[in-house]
Design a protein around this motif. Structure first.
Motif, PDB file in Angstrom:
ATOM      1  N   ILE A 161       7.249 -13.840  -1.150  1.00 35.48           N
ATOM      2  CA  ILE A 161       6.135 -13.185  -0.464  1.00 35.48           C
ATOM      3  C   ILE A 161       6.683 -12.330   0.667  1.00 35.48           C
ATOM      4  CG2 ILE A 161       4.071 -13.575   0.935  1.00 35.48           C
ATOM      5  CD1 ILE A 161       3.846 -16.289  -0.667  1.00 35.48           C
ATOM      6  N   HIS A 162       6.242 -11.087   0.694  1.00 30.98           N
ATOM      7  CA  HIS A 162       6.645 -10.170   1.761  1.00 30.98           C
ATOM      8  C   HIS A 162       5.388  -9.496   2.310  1.00 30.98           C
ATOM      9  CE1 HIS A 162       8.018  -6.173   3.279  1.00 30.98           C
ATOM     10  NE2 HIS A 162       8.796  -6.972   3.946  1.00 30.98           N
ATOM     11  N   VAL A 163       5.125  -9.703   3.592  1.00 31.83           N
ATOM     12  CA  VAL A 163       3.973  -9.088   4.249  1.00 31.83           C
ATOM     13  C   VAL A 163       4.498  -8.030   5.203  1.00 31.83           C
ATOM     14  CG1 VAL A 163       1.961  -9.468   5.729  1.00 31.83           C
ATOM     15  CG2 VAL A 163       2.655 -11.231   4.078  1.00 31.83           C
ATOM     16  N   GLU A 164       3.987  -6.820   5.033  1.00 33.73           N
ATOM     17  CA  GLU A 164       4.422  -5.702   5.876  1.00 33.73           C
ATOM     18  C   GLU A 164       3.259  -5.198   6.712  1.00 33.73           C
ATOM     19  OE1 GLU A 164       7.072  -1.830   6.119  1.00 33.73           O
ATOM     20  OE2 GLU A 164       7.367  -3.376   4.614  1.00 33.73           O
ATOM     21  N   LEU A 165       3.496  -5.061   8.011  1.00 35.65           N
ATOM     22  CA  LEU A 165       2.507  -4.508   8.927  1.00 35.65           C
ATOM     23  C   LEU A 165       2.682  -2.991   8.933  1.00 35.65           C
ATOM     24  CD1 LEU A 165       0.306  -5.013  11.048  1.00 35.65           C
ATOM     25  CD2 LEU A 165       2.132  -5.294  12.733  1.00 35.65           C
ATOM     26  N   VAL A 166       1.610  -2.272   8.587  1.00 35.67           N
ATOM     27  CA  VAL A 166       1.662  -0.806   8.531  1.00 35.67           C
ATOM     28  C   VAL A 166       0.600  -0.227   9.460  1.00 35.67           C
ATOM     29  CG1 VAL A 166       2.583  -0.793   6.178  1.00 35.67           C
ATOM     30  CG2 VAL A 166       0.112  -0.697   6.519  1.00 35.67           C
ATOM     31  N   TRP A 167       0.810   1.006   9.851  1.00 29.39           N
ATOM     32  CA  TRP A 167      -0.124   1.649  10.783  1.00 29.39           C
ATOM     33  C   TRP A 167      -0.750   2.916  10.210  1.00 29.39           C
ATOM     34  CZ3 TRP A 167      -1.593  -1.615  14.146  1.00 29.39           C
ATOM     35  CH2 TRP A 167      -0.714  -2.608  14.603  1.00 29.39           C
ATOM     36  N   GLU A 168      -0.344   3.304   9.018  1.00 32.26           N
ATOM     37  CA  GLU A 168      -0.894   4.500   8.379  1.00 32.26           C
ATOM     38  C   GLU A 168      -1.523   4.117   7.059  1.00 32.26           C
ATOM     39  OE1 GLU A 168      -1.118   7.551   9.622  1.00 32.26           O
ATOM     40  OE2 GLU A 168      -0.163   6.884  11.462  1.00 32.26           O
ATOM     41  N   PRO A 169      -2.716   4.542   6.790  1.00 32.23           N
ATOM     42  CA  PRO A 169      -3.600   5.249   7.715  1.00 32.23           C
ATOM     43  C   PRO A 169      -4.130   4.296   8.778  1.00 32.23           C
ATOM     44  CG  PRO A 169      -4.775   4.751   5.698  1.00 32.23           C
ATOM     45  CD  PRO A 169      -3.351   4.300   5.489  1.00 32.23           C
ATOM     46  N   PRO A 170      -4.511   4.825   9.915  1.00 30.82           N
ATOM     47  CA  PRO A 170      -5.056   3.969  10.964  1.00 30.82           C
ATOM     48  C   PRO A 170      -6.327   3.262  10.486  1.00 30.82           C
ATOM     49  CG  PRO A 170      -4.621   6.176  11.813  1.00 30.82           C
ATOM     50  CD  PRO A 170      -4.456   6.234  10.321  1.00 30.82           C
ATOM     51  N   TRP A 171      -6.508   2.036  10.963  1.00 32.50           N
ATOM     52  CA  TRP A 171      -7.720   1.292  10.630  1.00 32.50           C
ATOM     53  C   TRP A 171      -8.911   1.947  11.319  1.00 32.50           C
ATOM     54  CZ3 TRP A 171     -11.508  -1.137  13.460  1.00 32.50           C
ATOM     55  CH2 TRP A 171     -12.376  -1.966  12.735  1.00 32.50           C
ATOM     56  N   THR A 172     -10.052   1.947  10.625  1.00 31.58           N
ATOM     57  CA  THR A 172     -11.317   2.391  11.208  1.00 31.58           C
ATOM     58  C   THR A 172     -12.399   1.405  10.772  1.00 31.58           C
ATOM     59  OG1 THR A 172     -12.028   3.756   9.341  1.00 31.58           O
ATOM     60  CG2 THR A 172     -10.623   4.826  11.013  1.00 31.58           C
ATOM     61  N   PRO A 173     -13.501   1.338  11.484  1.00 31.76           N
ATOM     62  CA  PRO A 173     -14.586   0.425  11.090  1.00 31.76           C
ATOM     63  C   PRO A 173     -15.149   0.711   9.698  1.00 31.76           C
ATOM     64  CG  PRO A 173     -14.896   1.132  13.357  1.00 31.76           C
ATOM     65  CD  PRO A 173     -13.768   1.951  12.791  1.00 31.76           C
TER      66      PRO A 173
END
Length: 110
Positions: free
Chosen positions: A85-97
């Motif tokens: 298991i590999h979990v990657e934190l990404v920032w693109e695209p930015p989260w929106t509601p």
């Protein structure tokens, strides 16, 4: 796959298990599961490895490490032991509601 809450590429027999495990992980800041909040950007299973891309509602999220650890724990409990298991934190695209599910928006009063 139509109806999947996030993009998924892998064996169909694992999809429901992965979704259920991720729905069991709660973002403690909003008291909703990370799938409904829209934090899961995608998952794929290939060559004995599950890759999951997730984001946070903000780069300043104080519980990002906790959420990632909870994701890893939930998937580890739910999936076969030989699947890495590999979990990657990404920032693109930015989260929106807009990424939130209808039920999450309703819960938040939107």
């Amino acid at each position: 796959m139509i109806g999947t809450p996030f993009p998924y590429d892998g064996p169909q027999q694992l999809l429901a298990v992965i979704v259920a495990a991720l729905e069991g992980v709660v973002d403690p800041e909003v008291a909703l599961n990370i799938v409904d909040v829209g934090l899961v950007y995608g998952a794929s299973v290939k060559d004995g490895r599950l890759d999951v891309n997730v984001t946070m509602t903000s780069a300043a999220c104080p519980v990002a490490d906790v959420i990632i650890a909870d994701i890893e724990d939930a998937l580890d409990r739910a999936l076969p032991a030989d699947l890495r298991i590999h979990v990657e934190l990404v920032w693109e695209p930015p989260w929106t509601p807009q990424r939130m599910s209808a039920s999450a928006k309703h819960f938040m009063g939107w």
